[in-house]
Design an enzyme around this catalytic site. Structure first.
Site, PDB file in Angstrom:
ATOM      1  N   CYS A 172      48.344  28.549  42.549  1.00 62.87           N
ATOM      2  CA  CYS A 172      49.680  29.113  43.356  1.00 62.87           C
ATOM      3  C   CYS A 172      49.257  28.890  44.361  1.00 62.87           C
ATOM      4  O   CYS A 172      48.248  29.493  45.187  1.00 62.87           O
ATOM      5  CB  CYS A 172      49.996  30.322  43.058  1.00 62.87           C
TER       6      CYS A 172
ATOM      7  N   GLY B 108      44.176  37.710  40.032  1.00 70.63           N
ATOM      8  CA  GLY B 108      43.544  36.951  38.707  1.00 70.63           C
ATOM      9  C   GLY B 108      45.254  37.477  37.490  1.00 70.63           C
ATOM     10  O   GLY B 108      45.871  37.922  38.175  1.00 70.63           O
TER      11      GLY B 108
ATOM     12  N   CYS C 157      49.278  32.407  46.869  1.00 69.03           N
ATOM     13  CA  CYS C 157      48.980  33.342  47.086  1.00 69.03           C
ATOM     14  C   CYS C 157      47.331  32.887  47.285  1.00 69.03           C
ATOM     15  O   CYS C 157      46.760  31.643  46.691  1.00 69.03           O
ATOM     16  CB  CYS C 157      48.824  33.355  44.974  1.00 69.03           C
TER      17      CYS C 157
ATOM     18  N   CYS D  12      49.971  45.971  48.173  1.00 71.37           N
ATOM     19  CA  CYS D  12      49.723  44.579  46.711  1.00 71.37           C
ATOM     20  C   CYS D  12      50.774  46.152  46.025  1.00 71.37           C
ATOM     21  O   CYS D  12      51.740  46.524  46.391  1.00 71.37           O
ATOM     22  CB  CYS D  12      48.664  45.002  46.774  1.00 71.37           C
TER      23      CYS D  12
ATOM     24  N   CYS E   8      41.001  33.189  40.878  1.00 70.07           N
ATOM     25  CA  CYS E   8      42.030  33.164  39.482  1.00 70.07           C
ATOM     26  C   CYS E   8      41.986  31.450  39.586  1.00 70.07           C
ATOM     27  O   CYS E   8      41.894  30.914  40.602  1.00 70.07           O
ATOM     28  CB  CYS E   8      43.578  33.376  39.932  1.00 70.07           C
TER      29      CYS E   8
ATOM     30  N   CYS F 253      47.907  49.324  41.119  1.00 78.29           N
ATOM     31  CA  CYS F 253      47.689  48.199  40.610  1.00 78.29           C
ATOM     32  C   CYS F 253      46.459  47.375  40.769  1.00 78.29           C
ATOM     33  O   CYS F 253      45.521  47.599  41.721  1.00 78.29           O
ATOM     34  CB  CYS F 253      48.285  47.465  42.036  1.00 78.29           C
TER      35      CYS F 253
ATOM     36  N   SER G 142      51.739  41.673  34.649  1.00 77.21           N
ATOM     37  CA  SER G 142      52.079  40.464  35.596  1.00 77.21           C
ATOM     38  C   SER G 142      51.374  38.662  34.667  1.00 77.21           C
ATOM     39  O   SER G 142      50.199  38.993  35.255  1.00 77.21           O
ATOM     40  CB  SER G 142      52.376  41.163  36.502  1.00 77.21           C
TER      41      SER G 142
ATOM     42  N   GLU H  71      40.128  43.860  43.920  1.00 81.44           N
ATOM     43  CA  GLU H  71      41.292  45.375  44.610  1.00 81.44           C
ATOM     44  C   GLU H  71      41.583  45.705  44.023  1.00 81.44           C
ATOM     45  O   GLU H  71      42.335  45.409  43.342  1.00 81.44           O
ATOM     46  CB  GLU H  71      42.169  44.364  45.648  1.00 81.44           C
TER      47      GLU H  71
HETATM   48  N1  SAH Z   1      48.406  36.590  38.015  1.00 83.42           N
HETATM   49  C1  SAH Z   1      49.816  37.611  38.114  1.00 83.42           C
HETATM   50  C2  SAH Z   1      48.863  38.775  38.455  1.00 83.42           C
HETATM   51  C3  SAH Z   1      49.107  38.636  40.173  1.00 83.42           C
HETATM   52  S1  SAH Z   1      49.508  38.794  40.972  1.00 83.42           S
HETATM   53  C4  SAH Z   1      50.561  36.563  38.401  1.00 83.42           C
HETATM   54  O1  SAH Z   1      50.905  35.825  39.166  1.00 83.42           O
HETATM   55  O2  SAH Z   1      51.857  37.576  37.402  1.00 83.42           O
HETATM   56  C5  SAH Z   1      50.941  39.271  41.109  1.00 83.42           C
HETATM   57  C6  SAH Z   1      52.569  39.316  41.877  1.00 83.42           C
HETATM   58  O3  SAH Z   1      52.007  38.936  43.122  1.00 83.42           O
HETATM   59  C7  SAH Z   1      53.055  37.565  41.675  1.00 83.42           C
HETATM   60  O4  SAH Z   1      54.126  37.633  40.953  1.00 83.42           O
HETATM   61  C8  SAH Z   1      52.432  36.735  42.400  1.00 83.42           C
HETATM   62  O5  SAH Z   1      52.806  35.485  42.334  1.00 83.42           O
HETATM   63  C9  SAH Z   1      52.309  37.689  43.887  1.00 83.42           C
HETATM   64  N2  SAH Z   1      51.573  37.195  45.339  1.00 83.42           N
HETATM   65  C10 SAH Z   1      50.324  36.793  44.851  1.00 83.42           C
HETATM   66  N3  SAH Z   1      50.226  36.216  46.342  1.00 83.42           N
HETATM   67  C11 SAH Z   1      51.340  36.349  46.736  1.00 83.42           C
HETATM   68  C12 SAH Z   1      52.047  36.580  48.610  1.00 83.42           C
HETATM   69  N4  SAH Z   1      51.540  35.810  49.499  1.00 83.42           N
HETATM   70  N5  SAH Z   1      52.986  37.387  48.728  1.00 83.42           N
HETATM   71  C13 SAH Z   1      53.597  37.798  48.308  1.00 83.42           C
HETATM   72  N6  SAH Z   1      54.187  38.182  46.465  1.00 83.42           N
HETATM   73  C14 SAH Z   1      52.807  37.234  46.079  1.00 83.42           C
HETATM   74 FE1  SF4 Z   2      49.207  32.631  40.691  1.00 83.62          FE
HETATM   75 FE2  SF4 Z   2      48.895  35.391  40.231  1.00 83.62          FE
HETATM   76 FE3  SF4 Z   2      46.412  33.667  40.556  1.00 83.62          FE
HETATM   77 FE4  SF4 Z   2      48.231  34.069  42.263  1.00 83.62          FE
HETATM   78  S1  SF4 Z   2      46.816  35.708  41.133  1.00 83.62           S
HETATM   79  S2  SF4 Z   2      47.118  32.070  41.886  1.00 83.62           S
HETATM   80  S3  SF4 Z   2      49.835  34.297  41.555  1.00 83.62           S
HETATM   81  S4  SF4 Z   2      48.300  33.089  38.924  1.00 83.62           S
END
Ligand code: SAH
Ligand code: SF4
Length: 372
Positions: free
Chosen positions: A115, A165, A118, A341, A111, A104, A197, A91
């Site tokens: 997390c 990612g 996520c 996003c 990924c 974005c 990020s 996306e």
């Molecule tokens: N992987 C990188 C960039 C992509 S995620 C990172 O983790 O920074 C981009 C942002 O979206 C990150 O700050 C992440 O913590 C946040 N994010 C991911 N899932 C989310 C969710 N369900 N609600 C709110 N923010 C989220």
């Molecule tokens: Fe974590 Fe960013 Fe990967 Fe989502 S995209 S799993 S927030 S590192």
């Protein structure tokens, strides 16, 4: 095999031109045609000799990503879903604001970091995008938006690598893609307006500092290692103290004199006053110039987590602000198209649905997550 010209930064393009027996300055002409004018066909490139255009037609392509869908929100946010093959989709979201237009961009299909909060992390890792696939998102969005607005002026002023990612786990493709964004013959974006990020891939933060410093956002989400280990598993490899040290080193060459910390607000998990105070102590001790961006969690069913109450988010922000830290609460945009996003909001829910759909139809199933 024909080379995808979207894969090349200017240096790569020069080398490619030389490999065709052409002068290296042809690279700037090609760059301008492709990135500034949005050309997808060598026939359009009227100031290139016919012999060169013929050579390019045989040896090169400009590989656009197939668009699966495009949604435009009432607030002007646009979300594209691109098909990257084998049942994978990524996306890209455009967020217009009065003084800027932010895109974005995704760096991987899925990924591997995993997390807890996520949706991309829950899906697991499919594959790295190529530099060309990262650039193609910007190339498509910029020129589709210009066409729609009937303008030749630049529409996208800012890029955030905050789509699907972990960009620093796809470093080899990330750096040339960033260089295309920054190049005056490409998109000419300022380093301050391109943000990577990261969940905290420490060695790669150091490499980015040396190779291609742009604005840095770090997804912190917790002030202590026990909680961060649980939320952001890569913390077990690169704990908070090491991460903050890398952030400090990054500031040596960074185009901005602060790091942005993203903090996803999870009800009852990391959103209490005690958590806010611990965060203040941590960053005061570190002496690291920073700002905070609080992101209200966007729930999805498998997470088992809830979004913080509005009052907790505000109280948390006030504690940080009272301690002297500039703190913003991320607005959700494009809610009606699940594209909040840029700021990954409803978008992550949608992503899950999309992937469920794709999974059902996929020939090659999406692979399970290798854990970081
Ligand atoms: N992987 C990188 C960039 C992509 S995620 C990172 O983790 O920074 C981009 C942002 O979206 C990150 O700050 C992440 O913590 C946040 N994010 C991911 N899932 C989310 C969710 N369900 N609600 C709110 N923010 C989220
Ligand atoms: Fe974590 Fe960013 Fe990967 Fe989502 S995209 S799993 S927030 S590192």
């Amino acid at each position: 095999m024909a080379a995808n010209l979207l894969d090349f930064d200017l240096e790569g393009m020069s080398a490619f031109c030389e490999s065709l027996g052409e002068k290296h300055f042809r690279a700037t002409q090609l760059f301008r045609w492709i990135h500034q004018k949005g050309a997808s066909d060598f026939g359009q490139m009227s100031d290139l000799a016919k012999s060169l255009r013929d050579k390019l037609a045989i040896n090169a392509t400009i590989m656009a990503l197939p668009v699966t869908s495009e949604h435009v929100s009432a607030d002007g946010t646009v979300k594209w879903l691109f098909d990257v093959g084998a049942g994978d989709a990524i996306e890209t979201v455009f967020i217009p604001e009065d003084d800027r237009g932010t895109l974005c961009i995704s760096s991987q299909a899925g990924c591997a970091v995993g997390c807890r909060f996520c949706s991309t992390g829950h899906q697991g890792f499919s594959r790295n995008l190529t530099a060309g696939e990262i650039v193609a998102q910007l190339w498509h969005a910029e020129h589709a938006l210009r066409q729609r607005r009937n303008t030749s002026d630049r529409v996208i002023s800012n890029v955030v690598m905050m789509g699907m990612g972990e960009p620093l786990q796809n470093y080899a493709a990330l750096v040339p893609a960033l260089r295309v964004m920054l190049d005056d013959h490409g998109y000419g974006l300022s380093r301050r307006r391109v943000t990577v990020s990261t969940s905290g891939v420490v060695p790669m933060i150091d490499r980015l500092r040396d190779d291609c410093p742009v604005a840095l956002a770090v997804s912190l989400h917790a002030a202590d290692d026990a909680l961060r280990d649980d939320l952001v598993p890569i913390n077990r490899k690169y704990p908070i103290a090491e991460l903050l040290d890398a952030c400090k080193r990054y500031l040596d060459t960074a185009p901005r004199d602060f790091i942005t910390f993203e903090y996803c607000m999870l009800d009852g998990v990391n959103d209490s006053q005690a958590h806010a105070e611990a965060l203040v102590r941590l960053l005061r001790r570190a002496g690291l110039p920073c700002k905070f961006n609080l992101i209200p969690f966007n729930p999805f069913p498998e997470s088992g987590l809830r979004r913080s109450k509005r009052a907790s988010v505000i109280a948390f922000a006030q504690t940080l602000q009272a301690a002297g830290f500039v703190t913003t609460i991320r607005k959700t945009r494009g809610d009606d198209i699940d594209a909040a996003c840029g700021q990954l909001a409803g978008e992550v829910q949608d992503r899950t649905r999309v992937h469920e759909r794709l999974r059902r139809n996929a020939v090659i199933p999406i692979q399970p997550a290798p854990r970081a």
